[in-house]
Design a protein around this motif. Structure first.
Motif, PDB file in Angstrom:
ATOM      1  N   SER A  21       0.867  -1.294   0.136  1.00  0.00           N
ATOM      2  CA  SER A  21      -0.104   0.009   0.047  1.00  0.00           C
ATOM      3  C   SER A  21       1.021   1.154   0.141  1.00  0.00           C
ATOM      4  CB  SER A  21      -0.761   0.037   1.109  1.00  0.00           C
ATOM      5  OG  SER A  21      -0.159   0.150   2.398  1.00  0.00           O
ATOM      6  N   ALA A  22       0.444   2.427  -0.417  1.00  0.00           N
ATOM      7  CA  ALA A  22       1.097   3.462  -0.560  1.00  0.00           C
ATOM      8  C   ALA A  22       1.690   3.773   0.866  1.00  0.00           C
ATOM      9  CB  ALA A  22       0.276   4.616  -1.209  1.00  0.00           C
ATOM     10  N   GLY A  23       2.767   4.367   0.662  1.00  0.00           N
ATOM     11  CA  GLY A  23       3.529   4.978   2.279  1.00  0.00           C
ATOM     12  C   GLY A  23       4.073   3.797   2.906  1.00  0.00           C
ATOM     13  N   THR A  24       3.957   2.480   2.465  1.00  0.00           N
ATOM     14  CA  THR A  24       4.836   1.547   2.973  1.00  0.00           C
ATOM     15  C   THR A  24       6.168   1.425   2.565  1.00  0.00           C
ATOM     16  OG1 THR A  24       2.835   0.048   3.095  1.00  0.00           O
ATOM     17  CG2 THR A  24       4.681  -1.153   3.253  1.00  0.00           C
ATOM     18  N   ARG A  25       7.154   1.042   3.436  1.00  0.00           N
ATOM     19  CA  ARG A  25       8.726   1.119   3.182  1.00  0.00           C
ATOM     20  C   ARG A  25       8.834  -0.091   2.631  1.00  0.00           C
ATOM     21  NH1 ARG A  25      11.887   4.822   3.087  1.00  0.00           N
ATOM     22  NH2 ARG A  25      14.308   4.524   3.229  1.00  0.00           N
ATOM     23  N   VAL A  26       9.474  -0.368   1.515  1.00  0.00           N
ATOM     24  CA  VAL A  26      10.079  -1.774   0.956  1.00  0.00           C
ATOM     25  C   VAL A  26      11.501  -1.839   0.753  1.00  0.00           C
ATOM     26  CG1 VAL A  26       7.639  -2.326   0.227  1.00  0.00           C
ATOM     27  CG2 VAL A  26       9.137  -1.246  -1.250  1.00  0.00           C
ATOM     28  N   ARG A  27      11.933  -2.778   0.678  1.00  0.00           N
ATOM     29  CA  ARG A  27      13.498  -2.829   0.301  1.00  0.00           C
ATOM     30  C   ARG A  27      13.432  -3.968  -0.879  1.00  0.00           C
ATOM     31  NH1 ARG A  27      18.935  -3.950   3.338  1.00  0.00           N
ATOM     32  NH2 ARG A  27      18.586  -1.974   3.864  1.00  0.00           N
ATOM     33  N   TYR A  37      21.218  -3.201  -2.915  1.00  0.00           N
ATOM     34  CA  TYR A  37      19.431  -3.024  -2.810  1.00  0.00           C
ATOM     35  C   TYR A  37      19.253  -1.878  -3.059  1.00  0.00           C
ATOM     36  CZ  TYR A  37      21.013  -0.893   1.554  1.00  0.00           C
ATOM     37  OH  TYR A  37      21.667   0.094   2.268  1.00  0.00           O
ATOM     38  N   MET A  38      17.826  -1.415  -3.157  1.00  0.00           N
ATOM     39  CA  MET A  38      16.969  -0.045  -3.221  1.00  0.00           C
ATOM     40  C   MET A  38      16.137  -0.152  -2.314  1.00  0.00           C
ATOM     41  SD  MET A  38      17.249   0.655  -7.195  1.00  0.00           S
ATOM     42  CE  MET A  38      16.569  -0.898  -7.765  1.00  0.00           C
ATOM     43  N   GLU A  39      15.783   0.911  -1.452  1.00  0.00           N
ATOM     44  CA  GLU A  39      14.830   0.986  -0.423  1.00  0.00           C
ATOM     45  C   GLU A  39      14.100   2.059  -0.604  1.00  0.00           C
ATOM     46  OE1 GLU A  39      15.198   1.195   4.267  1.00  0.00           O
ATOM     47  OE2 GLU A  39      16.170  -0.514   3.495  1.00  0.00           O
ATOM     48  N   GLY A  40      12.872   2.272  -0.371  1.00  0.00           N
ATOM     49  CA  GLY A  40      12.109   3.599  -0.461  1.00  0.00           C
ATOM     50  C   GLY A  40      10.561   3.216  -0.041  1.00  0.00           C
ATOM     51  N   LEU A  41       9.790   4.265  -0.143  1.00  0.00           N
ATOM     52  CA  LEU A  41       8.284   4.373   0.127  1.00  0.00           C
ATOM     53  C   LEU A  41       7.579   3.888  -1.248  1.00  0.00           C
ATOM     54  CD1 LEU A  41       7.939   7.436   2.127  1.00  0.00           C
ATOM     55  CD2 LEU A  41       7.938   5.090   2.917  1.00  0.00           C
ATOM     56  N   LEU A  50       4.428  -2.283  -9.063  1.00  0.00           N
ATOM     57  CA  LEU A  50       4.702  -1.678  -7.742  1.00  0.00           C
ATOM     58  C   LEU A  50       5.625  -0.513  -8.145  1.00  0.00           C
ATOM     59  CD1 LEU A  50       4.521  -1.797  -4.672  1.00  0.00           C
ATOM     60  CD2 LEU A  50       6.608  -3.590  -4.940  1.00  0.00           C
ATOM     61  N   VAL A  51       5.200   0.725  -7.739  1.00  0.00           N
ATOM     62  CA  VAL A  51       5.850   1.831  -7.998  1.00  0.00           C
ATOM     63  C   VAL A  51       6.522   2.409  -6.618  1.00  0.00           C
ATOM     64  CG1 VAL A  51       6.142   4.333  -8.728  1.00  0.00           C
ATOM     65  CG2 VAL A  51       4.506   2.636  -9.883  1.00  0.00           C
ATOM     66  N   VAL A  52       7.930   2.536  -6.630  1.00  0.00           N
ATOM     67  CA  VAL A  52       8.823   2.858  -5.424  1.00  0.00           C
ATOM     68  C   VAL A  52       9.376   3.943  -5.542  1.00  0.00           C
ATOM     69  CG1 VAL A  52      10.325   1.835  -3.596  1.00  0.00           C
ATOM     70  CG2 VAL A  52       8.949   0.235  -4.678  1.00  0.00           C
ATOM     71  N   ASN A  53       9.373   4.795  -4.714  1.00  0.00           N
ATOM     72  CA  ASN A  53      10.337   6.147  -4.611  1.00  0.00           C
ATOM     73  C   ASN A  53      11.575   5.942  -3.914  1.00  0.00           C
ATOM     74  OD1 ASN A  53      11.153   8.627  -5.187  1.00  0.00           O
ATOM     75  ND2 ASN A  53      10.161   9.630  -3.738  1.00  0.00           N
ATOM     76  N   VAL A  54      12.574   5.545  -4.744  1.00  0.00           N
ATOM     77  CA  VAL A  54      13.513   4.870  -3.852  1.00  0.00           C
ATOM     78  C   VAL A  54      14.436   6.043  -3.514  1.00  0.00           C
ATOM     79  CG1 VAL A  54      16.131   3.982  -4.331  1.00  0.00           C
ATOM     80  CG2 VAL A  54      13.940   2.920  -5.207  1.00  0.00           C
ATOM     81  N   ASP A  55      14.866   6.087  -1.975  1.00  0.00           N
ATOM     82  CA  ASP A  55      15.403   7.246  -1.308  1.00  0.00           C
ATOM     83  C   ASP A  55      16.788   6.752  -0.540  1.00  0.00           C
ATOM     84  OD1 ASP A  55      14.542   5.724   0.982  1.00  0.00           O
ATOM     85  OD2 ASP A  55      13.074   7.505   1.367  1.00  0.00           O
ATOM     86  N   ASP A  65      17.285  -9.567 -11.007  1.00  0.00           N
ATOM     87  CA  ASP A  65      16.864 -10.593  -9.966  1.00  0.00           C
ATOM     88  C   ASP A  65      16.614  -9.970  -8.796  1.00  0.00           C
ATOM     89  OD1 ASP A  65      19.720  -9.652  -9.007  1.00  0.00           O
ATOM     90  OD2 ASP A  65      20.226 -11.582  -8.460  1.00  0.00           O
ATOM     91  N   TRP A  66      15.745  -8.988  -8.743  1.00  0.00           N
ATOM     92  CA  TRP A  66      15.372  -8.052  -7.475  1.00  0.00           C
ATOM     93  C   TRP A  66      14.105  -9.117  -6.636  1.00  0.00           C
ATOM     94  CZ3 TRP A  66      18.261  -4.403  -6.289  1.00  0.00           C
ATOM     95  CH2 TRP A  66      18.932  -3.523  -7.309  1.00  0.00           C
ATOM     96  N   ASN A  67      14.567  -9.141  -5.212  1.00  0.00           N
ATOM     97  CA  ASN A  67      13.268  -9.695  -4.395  1.00  0.00           C
ATOM     98  C   ASN A  67      12.995  -8.460  -3.529  1.00  0.00           C
ATOM     99  OD1 ASN A  67      13.700 -12.161  -5.097  1.00  0.00           O
ATOM    100  ND2 ASN A  67      15.724 -12.534  -3.763  1.00  0.00           N
ATOM    101  N   ILE A  68      11.587  -8.349  -3.391  1.00  0.00           N
ATOM    102  CA  ILE A  68      11.008  -7.355  -2.588  1.00  0.00           C
ATOM    103  C   ILE A  68      10.538  -7.861  -1.292  1.00  0.00           C
ATOM    104  CG2 ILE A  68       9.223  -5.473  -2.788  1.00  0.00           C
ATOM    105  CD1 ILE A  68       9.634  -5.519  -5.842  1.00  0.00           C
TER     106      ILE A  68
END
Length: 68
Positions: A21-27, A37-41, A50-55, A65-68
């Motif tokens: 869901s929007a606002g959830t932090r994922v890696r 890795y890349m991590e963001g909201l 799945l759209v993630v704003n990586v910060d 080979d990304w695992n989320i």
């Protein structure tokens, strides 16, 4: 999908029916080496996109080979 590790908006193809869901932090981490890795909201999740704003990132390179 191949992504160069970096900040900004990234759109991952994932399974449908997951609990993102929007606002959830994922890696997203490379299966071959989790130090890459890349991590963001999550900004949106619809069907299989799945759209993630990586910060935050770790490592470097381009991987598919990304695992989320």
């Amino acid at each position: 999908m191949q992504f160069l590790i970096g900040t900004g908006s990234k759109t991952f193809t994932v399974q449908s029916g997951l609990a993102y869901s929007a606002g959830t932090r994922v890696r997203a981490a490379s299966a071959a080496n989790t130090a890459n890795y890349m991590e963001g909201l999550v900004t949106s999740y619809s069907t299989t996109s799945l759209v993630v704003n990586v910060d935050t990132v770790g490592g470097s390179g381009t991987f598919a080979d990304w695992n989320i």
